[in-house]
Design an enzyme around this catalytic site. Structure first.
Site, PDB file in Angstrom:
ATOM      1  N   HIS A 118       0.811  -1.226   0.000  1.00 52.03           N
ATOM      2  CA  HIS A 118       0.000   0.000   0.000  1.00 52.03           C
ATOM      3  C   HIS A 118       0.842   1.273   0.000  1.00 52.03           C
ATOM      4  CE1 HIS A 118      -3.635  -2.250   0.428  1.00 52.03           C
ATOM      5  NE2 HIS A 118      -3.335  -2.717   1.627  1.00 52.03           N
ATOM      6  N   ASP A 155      -3.608 -10.345  -2.165  1.00 57.21           N
ATOM      7  CA  ASP A 155      -4.116  -9.785  -0.923  1.00 57.21           C
ATOM      8  C   ASP A 155      -5.555  -9.315  -1.137  1.00 57.21           C
ATOM      9  OD1 ASP A 155      -2.731  -8.421   1.800  1.00 57.21           O
ATOM     10  OD2 ASP A 155      -4.503  -7.341   1.079  1.00 57.21           O
ATOM     11  N   ASP A 239      -5.471 -12.450   3.739  1.00 56.36           N
ATOM     12  CA  ASP A 239      -6.667 -11.882   4.336  1.00 56.36           C
ATOM     13  C   ASP A 239      -7.922 -12.070   3.487  1.00 56.36           C
ATOM     14  OD1 ASP A 239      -5.342 -10.211   2.580  1.00 56.36           O
ATOM     15  OD2 ASP A 239      -5.340  -8.461   3.891  1.00 56.36           O
TER      16      ASP A 239
END
Length: 302
Positions: A118, A155, A239
């Site tokens: 990110h 992700d 996740d």
């Protein structure tokens, strides 16, 4: 042989009590990988500042390097040990690339934190300080002379930082699947990069592993094979697991194993099996450890 890069410095990136990106993530992954035999286990080295500058400007590096413990944005924190930990994460990624390209190991998993996908050019966010996957891609291109490198990011949150850092890099192809809509709000299918080098695969909440497999077979693997990278980097966030508290996809541990096996199969076809995987998210500790171990066993079986 599969390499595993870790370092205890990654335990010194401290976040507030109750924060999802916590030290226990590292201990959970370490415990899950401890019984896995046959790994080439190495300490992740510290990267050099010049490595970070492959993607980030000097002014941004200085802010992170010289910054005091602080909250950097709504969910990103820096502690006394964060800069050192982030340098281990980048250093581990580059050392893994070096070892795989040198033929010392067939593939590798870098189990370090903080995560990286990110972090944008001059902006920390989403628990991330430096764009580890993008830096590793630039390292392979600039220092090893590769012509094409791919990053595959599974992700559950969009790899907006990797997309930002590789947007104008025609030698890099990024394929990223993510729950959509979900934080950070990016990752729409019509966003394609500066050179049609980005493939965003948005997945609706409640997407199952079976539906994910269809999406990858239809979209990601054909584009990856057509690009024919000389190295595949994986941003391995776990996740998307149905147990994860921060999102609503419904993958099982077996889905991460399948995806790893298929990515390794593509790598076998296009680049002699050369894969370097980097730990990103995953916030249910049991699911994280179990999925990371399944991921590594799939790498070993490749």
């Amino acid at each position: 042989m599969t390499g595993l890069f870790m370092h205890d410095d990654c335990l010194n990136h401290i976040t507030p009590e109750g924060h999802a990106e916590q030290v226990a993530r590292m201990t959970s992954v370490s415990a899950a990988l401890e019984p896995v035999s046959g790994l080439d286990r190495r300490e992740a080295p510290l990267c050099e500042e010049a490595d970070i500058l492959l993607c980030h400007p000097e002014g941004y590096l200085a802010k992170i390097r010289d910054g005091k413990p602080a909250q950097l944005d709504e969910d990103t924190w820096q502690s006394e040990g964060s800069y050192q930990a982030a340098r281990r994460a980048v250093g581990g990624a580059l050392a893994a690339v070096d070892a795989v390209l040198a033929g010392e190991m067939k593939n590798a998993f870098v189990a370090c934190r903080p995560p990286g996908h990110h972090a944008e050019t001059a902006k920390p966010m989403g628990f991330c300080l430096f764009g580890t996957a993008a830096i590793a891609a630039k390292h392979a291109l600039e220092r090893h002379g590769l012509s094409r490198v791919a990053v595959v990011d599974f992700d559950v949150h969009h790899g907006n930082g990797t997309q930002d850092l590789l947007w104008d890099e025609p030698r890099a192809f990024l394929a990223t699947s993510q729950q959509f809509p979900l934080w950070p709000g990016t990752g729409a299918a019509d966003v394609k990069g500066g050179h049609d080098n980005v493939l965003n695969v948005p997945l609706a909440p409640k997407t199952t592993g079976a539906e994910m497999r269809e999406a990858y077979e239809a979209q990601v693997f054909p584009r990856l094979e057509a690009f024919a990278p000389e190295l595949i980097l994986i941003s391995a966030g776990f996740d998307a697991h149905r147990a994860d508290p921060l999102a609503q996809l419904e993958w099982e541990t077996e889905d991460f194993m399948w995806l790893t096996e298929r990515l390794c199969g593509v790598a076998e076809t296009v680049c002699g099996g050369r894969v370097v995987s980097l730990l990103e998210g995953g916030y249910d500790l049991d699911a994280l450890g179990e999925s990371a171990a399944a991921h590594v066993r799939a790498l070993q079986a490749a």
